[in-house]
Design an enzyme around this catalytic site. Structure first.
Site, PDB file in Angstrom:
ATOM      1  N   LYS A  16       0.533  -6.441   2.389  1.00  0.00           N
ATOM      2  CA  LYS A  16       0.894  -5.725   3.631  1.00  0.00           C
ATOM      3  C   LYS A  16      -0.075  -6.093   4.761  1.00  0.00           C
ATOM      4  CE  LYS A  16       0.487  -1.624   1.708  1.00  0.00           C
ATOM      5  NZ  LYS A  16       0.031  -2.049   0.351  1.00  0.00           N
ATOM      6  N   ARG A  91       3.276   7.217   2.824  1.00  0.00           N
ATOM      7  CA  ARG A  91       2.985   6.905   1.430  1.00  0.00           C
ATOM      8  C   ARG A  91       3.397   8.031   0.502  1.00  0.00           C
ATOM      9  NH1 ARG A  91      -1.706   3.331   2.120  1.00  0.00           N
ATOM     10  NH2 ARG A  91      -2.264   2.423   0.155  1.00  0.00           N
ATOM     11  N   ARG A 130      -9.803 -10.483  -4.042  1.00  0.00           N
ATOM     12  CA  ARG A 130      -9.763 -10.245  -2.589  1.00  0.00           C
ATOM     13  C   ARG A 130     -11.176 -10.129  -2.013  1.00  0.00           C
ATOM     14  NH1 ARG A 130      -6.337  -5.451  -0.085  1.00  0.00           N
ATOM     15  NH2 ARG A 130      -7.543  -4.165  -1.504  1.00  0.00           N
ATOM     16  N   ARG A 163     -14.092  -4.764  -1.729  1.00  0.00           N
ATOM     17  CA  ARG A 163     -13.902  -3.345  -1.403  1.00  0.00           C
ATOM     18  C   ARG A 163     -14.263  -2.466  -2.599  1.00  0.00           C
ATOM     19  NH1 ARG A 163      -8.033  -2.721   1.360  1.00  0.00           N
ATOM     20  NH2 ARG A 163      -7.907  -1.052  -0.174  1.00  0.00           N
ATOM     21  N   ARG A 174      -4.895   3.291  -8.530  1.00  0.00           N
ATOM     22  CA  ARG A 174      -4.124   3.153  -7.277  1.00  0.00           C
ATOM     23  C   ARG A 174      -2.676   2.793  -7.582  1.00  0.00           C
ATOM     24  NH1 ARG A 174      -7.591  -1.112  -4.368  1.00  0.00           N
ATOM     25  NH2 ARG A 174      -5.946  -1.128  -2.806  1.00  0.00           N
TER      26      ARG A 174
HETATM   27  P1  AP5 Z   1      -3.558  -7.653   1.180  1.00  0.00           P
HETATM   28  O1  AP5 Z   1      -2.824  -8.252   2.325  1.00  0.00           O
HETATM   29  O2  AP5 Z   1      -4.952  -7.170   1.398  1.00  0.00           O
HETATM   30  O3  AP5 Z   1      -2.677  -6.528   0.466  1.00  0.00           O
HETATM   31  P2  AP5 Z   1      -2.364  -5.027   0.906  1.00  0.00           P
HETATM   32  O4  AP5 Z   1      -0.972  -4.757   0.494  1.00  0.00           O
HETATM   33  O5  AP5 Z   1      -2.724  -4.822   2.354  1.00  0.00           O
HETATM   34  O6  AP5 Z   1      -3.388  -4.299  -0.052  1.00  0.00           O
HETATM   35  P3  AP5 Z   1      -4.283  -2.982   0.132  1.00  0.00           P
HETATM   36  O7  AP5 Z   1      -5.095  -2.905  -1.145  1.00  0.00           O
HETATM   37  O8  AP5 Z   1      -5.059  -3.021   1.411  1.00  0.00           O
HETATM   38  O9  AP5 Z   1      -3.256  -1.904   0.157  1.00  0.00           O
HETATM   39  P4  AP5 Z   1      -3.421  -0.477  -0.298  1.00  0.00           P
HETATM   40  O10 AP5 Z   1      -2.115   0.023   0.098  1.00  0.00           O
HETATM   41  O11 AP5 Z   1      -3.811  -0.223  -1.693  1.00  0.00           O
HETATM   42  O12 AP5 Z   1      -4.751  -0.019   0.431  1.00  0.00           O
HETATM   43  P5  AP5 Z   1      -5.019   0.642   1.852  1.00  0.00           P
HETATM   44  O13 AP5 Z   1      -6.106  -0.107   2.481  1.00  0.00           O
HETATM   45  O14 AP5 Z   1      -3.746   0.824   2.596  1.00  0.00           O
HETATM   46  O15 AP5 Z   1      -3.547  -8.760  -0.006  1.00  0.00           O
HETATM   47  C1  AP5 Z   1      -4.251  -8.537  -1.211  1.00  0.00           C
HETATM   48  C2  AP5 Z   1      -4.910  -9.862  -1.670  1.00  0.00           C
HETATM   49  O16 AP5 Z   1      -3.898 -10.795  -2.020  1.00  0.00           O
HETATM   50  C3  AP5 Z   1      -5.756 -10.545  -0.581  1.00  0.00           C
HETATM   51  O17 AP5 Z   1      -6.868 -11.135  -1.182  1.00  0.00           O
HETATM   52  C4  AP5 Z   1      -4.795 -11.602   0.016  1.00  0.00           C
HETATM   53  O18 AP5 Z   1      -5.516 -12.730   0.513  1.00  0.00           O
HETATM   54  C5  AP5 Z   1      -3.960 -11.967  -1.210  1.00  0.00           C
HETATM   55  N1  AP5 Z   1      -2.580 -12.292  -0.849  1.00  0.00           N
HETATM   56  C6  AP5 Z   1      -1.798 -11.688   0.080  1.00  0.00           C
HETATM   57  N2  AP5 Z   1      -0.574 -12.226   0.097  1.00  0.00           N
HETATM   58  C7  AP5 Z   1      -0.564 -13.176  -0.888  1.00  0.00           C
HETATM   59  C8  AP5 Z   1       0.429 -14.083  -1.379  1.00  0.00           C
HETATM   60  N3  AP5 Z   1       1.666 -14.106  -0.848  1.00  0.00           N
HETATM   61  N4  AP5 Z   1       0.090 -14.908  -2.402  1.00  0.00           N
HETATM   62  C9  AP5 Z   1      -1.173 -14.885  -2.924  1.00  0.00           C
HETATM   63  N5  AP5 Z   1      -2.141 -14.056  -2.487  1.00  0.00           N
HETATM   64  C10 AP5 Z   1      -1.856 -13.219  -1.485  1.00  0.00           C
HETATM   65  O19 AP5 Z   1      -5.501   2.091   1.424  1.00  0.00           O
HETATM   66  C11 AP5 Z   1      -6.756   2.304   0.805  1.00  0.00           C
HETATM   67  C12 AP5 Z   1      -6.932   3.780   0.472  1.00  0.00           C
HETATM   68  O20 AP5 Z   1      -6.864   4.566   1.683  1.00  0.00           O
HETATM   69  C13 AP5 Z   1      -5.861   4.400  -0.432  1.00  0.00           C
HETATM   70  O21 AP5 Z   1      -6.124   4.178  -1.788  1.00  0.00           O
HETATM   71  C14 AP5 Z   1      -5.957   5.882  -0.032  1.00  0.00           C
HETATM   72  O22 AP5 Z   1      -7.079   6.498  -0.613  1.00  0.00           O
HETATM   73  C15 AP5 Z   1      -6.203   5.803   1.467  1.00  0.00           C
HETATM   74  N6  AP5 Z   1      -4.940   5.827   2.247  1.00  0.00           N
HETATM   75  C16 AP5 Z   1      -4.462   4.837   3.043  1.00  0.00           C
HETATM   76  N7  AP5 Z   1      -3.279   5.198   3.589  1.00  0.00           N
HETATM   77  C17 AP5 Z   1      -3.008   6.443   3.116  1.00  0.00           C
HETATM   78  C18 AP5 Z   1      -1.921   7.342   3.306  1.00  0.00           C
HETATM   79  N8  AP5 Z   1      -0.881   7.027   4.100  1.00  0.00           N
HETATM   80  N9  AP5 Z   1      -1.952   8.520   2.663  1.00  0.00           N
HETATM   81  C19 AP5 Z   1      -2.992   8.860   1.874  1.00  0.00           C
HETATM   82  N10 AP5 Z   1      -4.069   8.056   1.646  1.00  0.00           N
HETATM   83  C20 AP5 Z   1      -4.072   6.857   2.271  1.00  0.00           C
END
Ligand code: AP5
Length: 226
Positions: A16, A91, A130, A163, A174
């Site tokens: 994402k 979410r 990552r 991270r 997660r």
């Molecule tokens: P990346 O692009 O970083 O993936 P992502 O989907 O953004 O992953 P996140 O871990 O950031 O998502 P998340 O939803 O768990 O965490 P968030 O930060 O939102 O890609 C991942 C890796 O793969 C990278 O190394 C990239 O280079 C590689 N990659 C990407 N595309 C690829 C491809 N096509 N092929 C190969 N490799 C690839 O949330 C963190 C925390 O915040 C949550 O756990 C929660 O505690 C809190 N939080 C956030 N939003 C909310 C909410 N709405 N409600 C409640 N708590 C929340």
């Protein structure tokens, strides 16, 4: 199509953030990733950051009431007049309801929810490698998209770190949270005709291309409907 109001949905590590950054450049719309906003608040030691840190480190979701206000304010700002890209919100079912209520109040609608589909095993592989820029959250992968210089962000020169929630046991939790609380939104948005499935397993460039094609189709459909 007068405005483009997009949600990026998908499991942790589905790409994402990777796609959100590209979309922001392509579409020149504000891009709000709740995880990035929360991590910045933790770094700055704000009240929001202190409230969120424990949940994030454990891989739990931060309570809905904390998140909903944070995003509502942004959607309701002049910056979002032509649209927005949301990553990581909504979410949960209550967050989806709050978003719908906010958009209704503003007499606006979601354009589409882009589901980036990736299996759990791939999530574990991706998050294990990552590296994230401490400055602005730009993401890299040691194998799939390595930075030019190890440990340094190509974009702003910031330090690349692992991270806290990318530890194996936290990644598993997660994923459990995703399946229990977020995955039901897939059916919810599909039922509203808003869901567009994107195969997240190909290269980042191919995924970006599929998203571009999907958005072009949406524009055509909207033009035909006028
Ligand atoms: P990346 O692009 O970083 O993936 P992502 O989907 O953004 O992953 P996140 O871990 O950031 O998502 P998340 O939803 O768990 O965490 P968030 O930060 O939102 O890609 C991942 C890796 O793969 C990278 O190394 C990239 O280079 C590689 N990659 C990407 N595309 C690829 C491809 N096509 N092929 C190969 N490799 C690839 O949330 C963190 C925390 O915040 C949550 O756990 C929660 O505690 C809190 N939080 C956030 N939003 C909310 C909410 N709405 N409600 C409640 N708590 C929340």
């Amino acid at each position: 199509m007068s405005e483009l109001n997009l949600v990026l949905l998908g499991p942790p590590g589905s790409g994402k953030g990777t796609q959100g950054e590209r979309l922001q450049e392509d579409l020149e719309l504000p891009y709000w990733a709740t995880g990035d906003i929360l991590r910045a608040a933790v770094r700055e030691g704000t009240e929001l950051g202190r409230a969120a840190k424990g949940y994030m480190d454990r891989g739990d979701l931060v309570p809905d009431e904390v998140i909903v206000g944070m995003i509502g304010q942004r959607i309701d700002s002049p910056e979002a007049a032509d649209g927005f890209i949301l990553d990581g919100f909504p979410r949960t079912a209550p967050q989806a309801e709050a978003l719908a209520a906010k958009l209704e109040e503003l007499v606006r609608e979601l354009t589409a929810v882009l589901l980036i589909d990736v299996a759990d095993e791939e999530v574990v592989r991706r998050l294990g490698g990552r590296r994230t820029c401490v400055e602005n959250g730009h993401v890299f992968h040691v194998e799939f998209s390595p930075p030019r210089e190890e440990g340094v962000c190509d974009i702003d020169g910031g330090e690349l770190v692992i991270r806290d929630d990318d530890k194996p046991e936290v990644i598993r939790h997660r994923l459990e949270q995703y399946h229990a609380k977020t995955a039901p939104l897939v059916e919810h948005y599909d039922g509203q005709g808003l869901l567009r499935r994107i195969d997240g397993t190909s290269s980042p460039e191919s995924v970006a291309e599929e998203i571009r094609r999907t958005l072009a189709t949406l524009r055509l459909e909207a033009d035909e409907a006028i």
